[in-house]
Every structure is written in structure tokens, then in C-alpha cells.
Motif scaffolding. Structure first.
Motif, short mmCIF file in Angstrom:
data_model
loop_
_atom_site.label_atom_id
_atom_site.label_comp_id
_atom_site.label_asym_id
_atom_site.label_seq_id
_atom_site.Cartn_x
_atom_site.Cartn_y
_atom_site.Cartn_z
N UNK A 24 38.54 16.88 27.58
CA UNK A 24 39.36 15.92 28.34
C UNK A 24 39.31 16.12 30.00
N UNK A 25 38.62 17.29 30.21
CA UNK A 25 38.51 17.66 31.80
C UNK A 25 37.02 17.31 32.07
N UNK A 26 36.08 17.04 31.32
CA UNK A 26 34.62 17.03 31.92
C UNK A 26 34.52 15.96 32.93
N UNK A 27 35.28 14.74 32.64
CA UNK A 27 34.97 13.73 33.68
C UNK A 27 35.42 14.21 34.99
N UNK A 28 36.13 15.02 35.25
CA UNK A 28 36.57 15.36 36.64
C UNK A 28 35.82 16.86 37.13
N UNK A 29 35.26 17.44 35.94
CA UNK A 29 34.59 18.49 36.23
C UNK A 29 33.25 18.57 35.62
N UNK A 30 32.38 17.61 35.87
CA UNK A 30 31.06 17.43 35.25
C UNK A 30 29.98 18.68 35.48
N UNK A 31 30.14 19.44 36.42
CA UNK A 31 29.47 20.55 36.83
C UNK A 31 29.92 21.92 36.51
N UNK A 32 30.92 21.83 35.62
CA UNK A 32 31.64 23.26 35.18
C UNK A 32 31.16 23.58 33.74
N UNK A 33 30.75 24.89 33.66
CA UNK A 33 30.25 25.18 32.47
C UNK A 33 31.40 25.70 31.53
N UNK A 34 32.03 24.67 30.63
CA UNK A 34 33.24 25.33 30.01
C UNK A 34 32.76 26.07 28.51
N UNK A 35 31.61 26.11 28.24
CA UNK A 35 31.17 27.10 27.27
C UNK A 35 31.43 28.58 27.77
N UNK A 36 31.47 28.99 29.01
CA UNK A 36 31.24 30.30 29.32
C UNK A 36 33.00 30.52 29.72
#
Length: 321
Positions: A24-36
Motif C-alpha cells: 500500500x506504500x509503494x506508490x509513495x515510496x517507489x525507490x524504497x526496498x521493502x524486502x530489507x
């Protein structure tokens, strides 16, 4: 105001739980690596209300000589940074309560002066990390009611209270905390008449006003779902944190300071609480703390609310006597 904050917290809590998922946050944070990440329960992270950069960090702040500054009451709190060989600087909470992060440079040290009103956590960090200089912004997210910062270079998320990356490429990386402390404007300029004070930022904000009226006497912190502190300590009681130890401010004040664990923690009256009255300068006197080691050197510390210490240091030591 307390009732309004409680209602707002309930609404935001429900909204946060509904979107406690990186997808739900990827549209605002497209360059954040949420896998780490170090986060195991994403529901711990929720919106504080404003979006990313909705609370604008200050870059390249302007400064005035302490003797030239007008408009700040003597009891108002400032965060003081004194680096050897450099002119001491004061960062008034009347500005930080609205901006939360100031990216600055003192001498050769790039630093971030940070303040999370909801935890009363005021910490100064060295912005040099792994051979690069980071600059920080306010993500708009909270975890245990503490500000989640982000760096603009890698878009990683950082927990302000502990100075550690929690999401993204910088996960697990620790920022170096620099000695700084909260004191009154009168105390700073009496010691440093030729010191520097941050000038008023060029934003339309009600500087000098506290938007969290009565917060540090509230029964429950804003958007906090964790346990209350042990030993009957109020969640919004101030504690002096050094490492994983916490000294209740009530004890330090009653004893006129303490000397233990290789530290001398002093207390002096005269600083208004920024989180009490609607006008910061009219807040009740909570006094000023300074922490030094056995050689008289300033020690990095924080004067934070007890609930935040318990949330981030659940196995921490409470220095009650």
C-alpha cells in the motif's frame, strides 16, 4: 484538545491498520526496498496524519548571533550543539516542533538535529554513513508513536529514537549520536553570548505555539498501542536515557542531580515544557538536564517520554535509586 487528539488517534489507528502493508506504500515510496527490513509486524508502522514531507525538514538553516535574536522568551527550550572549536548553536523547539529535522553542518561535521514531539525525543546525529553524507526528511510515518525519518539518498526509513535504519538499503545501519542537550534560551545565551541561534524558517507556521496542548499530561500517548512503562511510571513522564538506562526526571530533580554509572546528571530549573501550554513559553517548568562523564565531557543522551524508552528498550534498566 486532549479529546480531539484521542478521537484523531482512533481514526488514524484504524486507517493505519487497514494499510499496514508495504504494497500500500509503494506508490509513495517507489525507490524504497521493502524486502530489507527489521520490522516483523508491519502494523507497528502507521500514518501520523501528514504525508511524506508534509512536515518539511529544514535544509541549510540561517543563523543569527544570540545577542541579535528577538522574539524568543527566555524559558523556551532549545537544543544546544557545542562542538569543540566551533561556535555553539541553539535550535529552538518553537521551530523544531513544526519541522522535526534540521539538516545542518557545523565545522566539518554534517549533522541532523531531530525532535519528535510525540516522544519528546531530541537527538543530534552525524549524517556521515558508509562514506557518504545523507540528508533526512520526515516520512509521515510513526512507529510506537516515534517519528520515522527517511534519507533522500536511498529512501531508507530510520527510527528516530534509536537512530537506526529499519526499512530499505540502510536497514540495520546505526547513526552516530552526537552530544547535545535541551536547555532554556536564557541558559544558552548566558553561557554563549556570542553563540548562534537558528533564525525563523520561511514557512507559514504558528511558531511559538504548541499544537499538542496538554500532551505531556495526557493519560495515553498519541497512536501508541504498546505497554505502559513498569514501576507505575506515567507513560509521558520524562526520563533521561543514556544507552539502555533510564533515570526518571522526577528522581534527578528531587535529588538535585545524580552521580552513578560513571555519569554526572545535573538538573537546573528554568526550561518550559514545549508540550504543555498552547504557548510554548507558558509551559510549566521541567528544568534542564546535562549529562557528563567522569572527565567532565558531555555525553550523548536523550530526555524522552517513559513509554518510548520502554517500547524501544523493553529490557532496559530503570535507574530508580
Amino acid at each position: 484538545m486532549t479529546r480531539f487528539l484521542s478521537l484523531l488517534a482512533a481514526v488514524l489507528l484504524l486507517a493505519g491498520l487497514a494499510h499496514a502493508n508495504p504494497a500500500a506504500w509503494r506508490h509513495e515510496w517507489p525507490d524504497t526496498d521493502f524486502t530489507r527490513t527489521t520490522i516483523t509486524d508491519w502494523s507497528e508502522i502507521m500514518s501520523g496524519g501528514p504525508p511524506k514531507d508534509g512536515i518539511p525538514a529544514i535544509d541549510n538553516p540561517r543563523f543569527l548571533r544570540a545577542g541579535d535574536k528577538r522574539g524568543i522568551n527566555g524559558s523556551e527550550p532549545v537544543i544546544t550543539v557545542e562542538i569543540e572549536g566551533e561556535t555553539p548553536r541553539a535550535y529552538p523547539l518553537r521551530y523544531l516542533i513544526w519541522h522535526e529535522i534540521v539538516n545542518d553542518r557545523v565545522g566539518g561535521i554534517p549533522l541532523a538535529v531531530t525532535y519528535c514531539p510525540l516522544c519528546n525525543s531530541g537527538i543530534t546525529f552525524d549524517r556521515r554513513v558508509q562514506g557518504r553524507v545523507l540528508s533526512f526528511g520526515v516520512s509521515g510515518k510513526l512507529r510506537h508513536s516515534d517519528m520515522v525519518m527517511y534519507d533522500r539518498q536511498t529512501q531508507s526509513w530510520w527510527q528516530q529514537a534509536v537512530g537506526q535504519g529499519i526499512v530499505g538499503a540502510m536497514t540495520g545501519v546505526k547513526l552516530r549520536q552526537l552530544p547535545s542537550w535541551m536547555e532554556s534560551w536564557d541558559q544558552f545565551r548566558a553561557r554563549n553570548p556570542q553563540g548562534l541561534v537558528m533564525a525563523e524558517p520561511s514557512f507559514d507556521r504558528a511558531y511559538g505555539r504548541n499544537p499538542y496542548v496538554g500532551y505531556d499530561t495526557n493519560e495515553r500517548p498519541f497512536l501508541y498501542r504498546g505497554e505502559n512503562p513498569p514501576h507505575g511510571i506515567s507513560p509521558v513522564a520524562r526520563v533521561v536515557r543514556v544507552g539502555n538506562r533510564a533515570w526518571p526526571l522526577t528522581r534527578i530533580r528531587a535529588e538535585g542531580g545524580v552521580s552513578e554509572a560513571g555519569l554526572r546528571i545535573s538538573w537546573e530549573r528554568g526550561q518550559a515544557s514545549a508540550m504543555d501550554h498552547g504557548t510554548i513559553s507558558r509551559g510549566r517548568d521541567v528544568g534542564s538536564v546535562r549529562v557528563r562523564d567522569a572527565q567532565g565531557r558531555d555525553v550523548a543522551h536523550d530526555v524522552m517520554f517513559a513509554f518510548a524508552f520502554h517500547a524501544f528498550w523493553p529490557e532496559g534498566t530503570w535507574m530508580l535509586r
